[in-house]
Design a protein around this motif. Sequence first.
Motif, PDB file in Angstrom:
ATOM      1  N   HIS A  65      -8.456  -2.938  27.590  1.00 47.88           N
ATOM      2  CA  HIS A  65      -7.303  -2.623  26.736  1.00 47.88           C
ATOM      3  C   HIS A  65      -7.802  -2.165  25.370  1.00 47.88           C
ATOM      4  CE1 HIS A  65      -3.561  -3.035  24.527  1.00 47.88           C
ATOM      5  NE2 HIS A  65      -2.924  -3.247  25.657  1.00 47.88           N
ATOM      6  N   PRO A  66      -7.266  -1.049  24.847  1.00 48.17           N
ATOM      7  CA  PRO A  66      -7.757  -0.516  23.562  1.00 48.17           C
ATOM      8  C   PRO A  66      -7.748  -1.536  22.429  1.00 48.17           C
ATOM      9  CG  PRO A  66      -6.297   1.064  24.618  1.00 48.17           C
ATOM     10  CD  PRO A  66      -6.224  -0.176  25.446  1.00 48.17           C
ATOM     11  N   ASP A  89     -12.352 -13.848  26.751  1.00 43.07           N
ATOM     12  CA  ASP A  89     -11.104 -13.476  27.423  1.00 43.07           C
ATOM     13  C   ASP A  89     -10.599 -12.167  26.833  1.00 43.07           C
ATOM     14  OD1 ASP A  89     -11.407 -15.853  28.703  1.00 43.07           O
ATOM     15  OD2 ASP A  89      -9.689 -16.846  27.779  1.00 43.07           O
ATOM     16  N   PHE A  90     -10.221 -11.231  27.702  1.00 41.73           N
ATOM     17  CA  PHE A  90      -9.734  -9.939  27.230  1.00 41.73           C
ATOM     18  C   PHE A  90      -8.842  -9.309  28.294  1.00 41.73           C
ATOM     19  CE2 PHE A  90     -13.885  -9.560  29.168  1.00 41.73           C
ATOM     20  CZ  PHE A  90     -13.736  -8.526  30.086  1.00 41.73           C
ATOM     21  N   ARG A  91      -8.138  -8.263  27.872  1.00 38.54           N
ATOM     22  CA  ARG A  91      -7.219  -7.571  28.774  1.00 38.54           C
ATOM     23  C   ARG A  91      -7.853  -6.296  29.327  1.00 38.54           C
ATOM     24  NH1 ARG A  91      -2.597  -7.035  24.393  1.00 38.54           N
ATOM     25  NH2 ARG A  91      -4.522  -6.896  23.168  1.00 38.54           N
ATOM     26  N   ILE A  92      -7.514  -5.987  30.570  1.00 34.64           N
ATOM     27  CA  ILE A  92      -7.900  -4.709  31.152  1.00 34.64           C
ATOM     28  C   ILE A  92      -6.631  -4.039  31.689  1.00 34.64           C
ATOM     29  CG2 ILE A  92     -10.196  -5.521  31.778  1.00 34.64           C
ATOM     30  CD1 ILE A  92      -9.194  -5.592  34.713  1.00 34.64           C
ATOM     31  N   LEU A  93      -6.715  -2.737  31.867  1.00 31.61           N
ATOM     32  CA  LEU A  93      -5.608  -1.973  32.446  1.00 31.61           C
ATOM     33  C   LEU A  93      -5.961  -1.686  33.895  1.00 31.61           C
ATOM     34  CD1 LEU A  93      -4.983   0.477  29.465  1.00 31.61           C
ATOM     35  CD2 LEU A  93      -3.754  -1.628  30.018  1.00 31.61           C
ATOM     36  N   GLU A  97      -1.107  -1.732  35.077  1.00 31.34           N
ATOM     37  CA  GLU A  97      -0.678  -3.069  34.699  1.00 31.34           C
ATOM     38  C   GLU A  97      -1.749  -3.749  33.849  1.00 31.34           C
ATOM     39  OE1 GLU A  97       0.236  -5.304  38.162  1.00 31.34           O
ATOM     40  OE2 GLU A  97       2.022  -4.123  38.675  1.00 31.34           O
ATOM     41  N   VAL A  98      -1.300  -4.668  32.991  1.00 25.78           N
ATOM     42  CA  VAL A  98      -2.225  -5.408  32.140  1.00 25.78           C
ATOM     43  C   VAL A  98      -2.647  -6.695  32.853  1.00 25.78           C
ATOM     44  CG1 VAL A  98      -2.532  -6.622  29.956  1.00 25.78           C
ATOM     45  CG2 VAL A  98      -1.241  -4.474  30.014  1.00 25.78           C
ATOM     46  N   HIS A  99      -3.950  -6.879  33.006  1.00 29.37           N
ATOM     47  CA  HIS A  99      -4.504  -8.105  33.566  1.00 29.37           C
ATOM     48  C   HIS A  99      -5.431  -8.739  32.531  1.00 29.37           C
ATOM     49  CE1 HIS A  99      -3.848  -7.401  38.154  1.00 29.37           C
ATOM     50  NE2 HIS A  99      -2.867  -6.864  37.439  1.00 29.37           N
ATOM     51  N   TRP A 100      -5.559 -10.055  32.608  1.00 28.06           N
ATOM     52  CA  TRP A 100      -6.475 -10.782  31.734  1.00 28.06           C
ATOM     53  C   TRP A 100      -7.717 -11.192  32.529  1.00 28.06           C
ATOM     54  CZ3 TRP A 100      -6.617 -11.951  26.576  1.00 28.06           C
ATOM     55  CH2 TRP A 100      -5.473 -11.671  25.823  1.00 28.06           C
ATOM     56  N   ILE A 101      -8.889 -10.957  31.944  1.00 32.75           N
ATOM     57  CA  ILE A 101     -10.155 -11.341  32.561  1.00 32.75           C
ATOM     58  C   ILE A 101     -10.903 -12.275  31.624  1.00 32.75           C
ATOM     59  CG2 ILE A 101     -12.475 -10.482  33.119  1.00 32.75           C
ATOM     60  CD1 ILE A 101     -11.280  -8.142  34.458  1.00 32.75           C
ATOM     61  N   SER A 102     -11.540 -13.275  32.210  1.00 34.34           N
ATOM     62  CA  SER A 102     -12.450 -14.145  31.468  1.00 34.34           C
ATOM     63  C   SER A 102     -13.861 -13.871  31.970  1.00 34.34           C
ATOM     64  CB  SER A 102     -12.083 -15.619  31.693  1.00 34.34           C
ATOM     65  OG  SER A 102     -12.989 -16.462  31.007  1.00 34.34           O
ATOM     66  N   VAL A 124      -7.605 -14.444  34.851  1.00 37.94           N
ATOM     67  CA  VAL A 124      -6.848 -15.523  34.201  1.00 37.94           C
ATOM     68  C   VAL A 124      -5.477 -15.027  33.751  1.00 37.94           C
ATOM     69  CG1 VAL A 124      -8.899 -16.799  33.476  1.00 37.94           C
ATOM     70  CG2 VAL A 124      -7.984 -15.009  31.986  1.00 37.94           C
ATOM     71  N   THR A 125      -4.954 -14.006  34.439  1.00 40.96           N
ATOM     72  CA  THR A 125      -3.679 -13.413  34.046  1.00 40.96           C
ATOM     73  C   THR A 125      -2.555 -14.436  34.050  1.00 40.96           C
ATOM     74  OG1 THR A 125      -4.394 -11.285  34.965  1.00 40.96           O
ATOM     75  CG2 THR A 125      -2.036 -11.569  34.558  1.00 40.96           C
ATOM     76  N   GLU A 126      -2.439 -15.226  35.120  1.00 43.27           N
ATOM     77  CA  GLU A 126      -1.345 -16.194  35.209  1.00 43.27           C
ATOM     78  C   GLU A 126      -1.433 -17.232  34.091  1.00 43.27           C
ATOM     79  OE1 GLU A 126      -0.906 -17.963  39.004  1.00 43.27           O
ATOM     80  OE2 GLU A 126      -0.621 -16.058  40.070  1.00 43.27           O
ATOM     81  N   ARG A 127      -2.641 -17.676  33.788  1.00 40.56           N
ATOM     82  CA  ARG A 127      -2.801 -18.663  32.710  1.00 40.56           C
ATOM     83  C   ARG A 127      -2.381 -18.068  31.372  1.00 40.56           C
ATOM     84  NH1 ARG A 127      -7.014 -19.596  29.177  1.00 40.56           N
ATOM     85  NH2 ARG A 127      -8.571 -18.478  30.412  1.00 40.56           N
ATOM     86  N   LYS A 128      -2.782 -16.828  31.107  1.00 43.82           N
ATOM     87  CA  LYS A 128      -2.437 -16.191  29.842  1.00 43.82           C
ATOM     88  C   LYS A 128      -0.932 -15.963  29.721  1.00 43.82           C
ATOM     89  CE  LYS A 128      -6.378 -15.673  27.688  1.00 43.82           C
ATOM     90  NZ  LYS A 128      -6.607 -16.252  26.340  1.00 43.82           N
TER      91      LYS A 128
END
Length: 333
Positions: A65-66, A89-93, A97-102, A124-128
């Motif tokens: 994610h930018p 932890d950061f977001r990717i596209l 869709e936006v997903h969170w990765i650790s 970790v999308t659901e946790r975020k």
Amino acid sequence: MSSQDATPPEWDANRLRIASDAAGVALWSWNVDTNRIAMDARAHGLWDVPAGEAVTFEDLSARIHPEDLDRVRAAFAATRQKFGAYEIDFRILHRGEVHWISARGRGDDQGIVGRTMFGVFLDVTERKLAEEARELLSNEMSHRVKNLFAIAAALTVIASRSADTPKEMARDLTERLVALGRAHELVRPALGEQKRAAPLADLLAVLLGAYDDKGTIGSRIRVSVSDILVGEGAITAMALVVHELATNSLKYGALSKEAGSLDVTCTANDGEMVLVWTERGGPRISAPREQTGFGSVLVKNTITRNLGGTIAFDWPAEGVIVTLRMNSARLGT
């Protein structure tokens, strides 16, 4: 049980793969000299990168994610100097869709084999999303508490206008606060309890009655609504929006002045319901450059996400006009 039975199985590559798959762990390795990153099949799927290809951090950067990219770049560059375990932890596209990765590993070259470091990715999308929901709920609660103090003070002023004795004022104020409590129950979703569909006119009467000079709509607040039902799934969202608009009017708009008035009209056709909220006679308010307060964000998100609609504000000299357009199917009409 024999001692042989109590001995755990040997952790060979196959058994480790079974365990990592069960835990949703994706594996990566990073050659610190060539800057190449090798990933297992789960990691390739997580990043939406064709399987079997070695990639570099720059290749993966195109999917970050930018808003997070600079932070992740700096963290990635510092991993080898960082002592002990690290977690980013950061977001990717991912396919729009936006997903969170650790991303997790060990710094200071701990565990390096040859010139290769190892680590894992976790989705970790659901946790975020759960954390964001809790943060939103906390902010909403704080926002409502502040509003309740302002509303109580304003209702006291309204009750004092028509009361001839302290006893009459106390009775009037009590009735208004009870009505406000009923409105608040509509805004607060009750766990495990489903609300039945309700006529929009009745919903507006409950929500707005406490704000009128006589304690019921019809004096300063006028509602003109066709026969529209709000389904049980949309009542909370609709009530929240109306309650927020009324609170803002009481604090800053037409309902904050004795001469102010509010007209609410609503029509439904072609799969769309249009509600127009018109305030007149309030203090002169210039159009804000940007509506970024929590209440404004809450209303906008509720309209767009829950009710599939839009909200627009006009600022004529005599007040404000708010136009809500909502998907009739989302409302259950």
